[in-house]
Design an enzyme around this catalytic site. Structure first.
Site, PDB file in Angstrom:
ATOM      1  N   LEU A   1      -2.196  43.712  51.624  1.00 20.17           N
ATOM      2  CA  LEU A   1      -3.531  43.133  51.662  1.00 20.17           C
ATOM      3  C   LEU A   1      -3.366  41.634  51.473  1.00 20.17           C
ATOM      4  CD1 LEU A   1      -6.483  44.053  51.968  1.00 20.17           C
ATOM      5  CD2 LEU A   1      -6.730  43.600  49.535  1.00 20.17           C
TER       6      LEU A   1
ATOM      7  N   ASN B   1      12.155  32.575  64.478  1.00 19.75           N
ATOM      8  CA  ASN B   1      11.797  31.172  64.641  1.00 19.75           C
ATOM      9  C   ASN B   1      13.017  30.326  64.292  1.00 19.75           C
ATOM     10  OD1 ASN B   1      11.882  30.876  61.800  1.00 19.75           O
ATOM     11  ND2 ASN B   1       9.670  31.179  61.595  1.00 19.75           N
TER      12      ASN B   1
ATOM     13  N   ARG C   1      -8.417  32.406  66.035  1.00 18.87           N
ATOM     14  CA  ARG C   1      -9.342  33.005  65.075  1.00 18.87           C
ATOM     15  C   ARG C   1      -8.710  33.049  63.690  1.00 18.87           C
ATOM     16  NH1 ARG C   1     -10.478  36.924  69.406  1.00 18.87           N
ATOM     17  NH2 ARG C   1      -8.979  38.364  68.485  1.00 18.87           N
TER      18      ARG C   1
ATOM     19  N   LYS D   1       3.686  41.972  57.909  1.00 19.47           N
ATOM     20  CA  LYS D   1       4.290  41.800  59.226  1.00 19.47           C
ATOM     21  C   LYS D   1       4.370  43.108  60.004  1.00 19.47           C
ATOM     22  CE  LYS D   1       7.002  37.610  58.493  1.00 19.47           C
ATOM     23  NZ  LYS D   1       6.212  36.877  59.502  1.00 19.47           N
TER      24      LYS D   1
ATOM     25  N   ALA E   1      -1.024  35.084  61.653  1.00 18.82           N
ATOM     26  CA  ALA E   1      -0.479  36.268  62.326  1.00 18.82           C
ATOM     27  C   ALA E   1      -0.078  36.001  63.768  1.00 18.82           C
ATOM     28  CB  ALA E   1      -1.496  37.406  62.278  1.00 18.82           C
ATOM     29  N   ALA E   2      -0.024  34.735  64.166  1.00 18.67           N
ATOM     30  CA  ALA E   2       0.295  34.424  65.561  1.00 18.67           C
ATOM     31  C   ALA E   2       1.693  34.926  65.941  1.00 18.67           C
ATOM     32  CB  ALA E   2       0.186  32.925  65.808  1.00 18.67           C
ATOM     33  N   GLY E   3       2.638  34.781  65.040  1.00 23.98           N
ATOM     34  CA  GLY E   3       3.987  35.278  65.317  1.00 23.98           C
ATOM     35  C   GLY E   3       4.024  36.782  65.453  1.00 23.98           C
ATOM     36  N   ASP E   4       3.205  37.480  64.660  1.00 23.01           N
ATOM     37  CA  ASP E   4       3.149  38.941  64.761  1.00 23.01           C
ATOM     38  C   ASP E   4       2.491  39.362  66.072  1.00 23.01           C
ATOM     39  OD1 ASP E   4       4.308  39.184  62.238  1.00 23.01           O
ATOM     40  OD2 ASP E   4       2.364  39.133  61.234  1.00 23.01           O
TER      41      ASP E   4
END
Length: 329
Positions: A21, A191, A296, A49, A254-257
């Site tokens: 969470l 990364n 977002r 992740k 969360a862009a990498g996820d």
């Protein structure tokens, strides 16, 4: 060739990983050591992740199952419900004594973030069971990260390798990896910071040097570079660089996820693309997913649908077909 173009079932992705969470606060600037900053209202968002990448894969069009652990606290039901409502199979999500995983996240005005994770139940996933093995062996792709004990990741990757399931490893948070895991990995996603750790390089290194070091360890590598896009290398000598869509980022948490989940789906739909054009399309589609997510706030709540990925892909790369939808392979 994709599931849609052949009329066959969607690709099957199984994720072995973490679910947390996320406790998220937006601040004008990120705090420095010893500094206190004031933030906006606290938001609670399901994340982790592993869970994020499972939701990302499901929203990108895969049939997805999740193998992980939650606690016996007030967060557990929320975490399970978030996965199930996103279309993820939670049959192998177990409850263990103690708290669920929690992530403390601060996001600044430029969408950069700092994250501290208290693993909780995730740390109890030290070994897997025979029902987990059946799920892994039935999948097209096994997707793992490193927010759960390495022993479980090694176990799952070994099962996948023996069954012919493609192993995609997002080596985050980064650590040196044992040979038995590296030998099972088909595609490594990192990364630049993570790449240096996995490659055993102490300081910053140029992308080309990192890619050279990593393809000595695994057959294929995707190096994510945030707003700059992604780079790819494999042992055939292929090197590719893909630009990311130009968007106004709100939250990169969360862009990498999103990128990694979409990458796993597109890679499986292409049945392991080999030609440069096919790999380029897969990377572009994954970049579109990551960028769509960054528009977002939030973690799992920001992960894009397949249609959203396609729309941003088409706007950014208008001369090629979306890798998740069709095109040559």
């Amino acid at each position: 060739m994709t599931a849609e173009s052949t009329g066959s079932a969607p690709v099957r992705v199984v994720v072995v990983g973490s679910t947390n969470l996320d406790l998220v606060v937006t601040t004008p600037t990120l705090p420095r050591p010893g500094e206190t900053v004031l933030g906006d209202a606290l938001r609670t968002v399901p994340g982790g992740k592993g869970a994020n990448q499972a939701v990302a894969a499901a929203r990108a069009g895969a049939t997805c199952a999740f193998v992980g652990a939650i606690g016996q606290d007030g967060f557990a039901d929320q975490l399970r419900a978030n996965l199930a409502e996103s279309g993820v199979d939670v049959g192998r999500l177990r409850n263990v004594p103690g708290p669920s995983g929690v992530a403390l996240i601060a996001v600044d005005a430029s969408a950069e973030n700092i994250i501290v994770v208290a693993p909780g139940a995730n740390g109890e996933l030290t070994s897997l069971a025979e029902p987990d093995r059946a799920v892994v062996e039935a999948a097209d792709v096994l997707l793992c990260q490193l927010e759960v004990p390495l022993s479980a990741v090694v176990q799952a990757a070994g099962w996948a390798r023996d069954a012919g399931t493609t192993v995609v490893l997002n080596a985050a948070p980064a650590r040196p990896l044992p040979a038995e895991l590296l030998d099972a990995v088909d595609l490594l996603v990192v990364n630049q910071v993570e790449a240096a750790v996995v490659a055993g390089q102490g300081g910053p290194a140029e992308p080309d040097g990192l890619l050279d070091a990593l393809v000595a360890l695994v057959p294929r590598v995707v190096l994510t570079m945030g707003a700059e896009g992604a780079r790819y290398a494999d042992r055939s000598g292929l090197r590719l660089e893909v630009a990311a869509p130009n968007i106004e980022a709100v939250d990169t948490t969360a862009a990498g996820d999103a990128f990694t989940g979409a990458l796993a789906v597109a890679w499986a739909q292409r049945r392991g693309p080999a030609r440069p054009a096919a790999v380029t399309e897969v990377l572009r589609w994954a970049c579109a997913a990551g960028a769509a997510c960054a528009r977002r706030p939030g973690a799992s709540s920001a992960l894009p649908t397949r249609d959203e990925i396609d729309a941003l892909y088409a706007r950014t790369y208008p001369t090629t077909a979306p890798a998740g939808r069709g095109g040559t392979s």
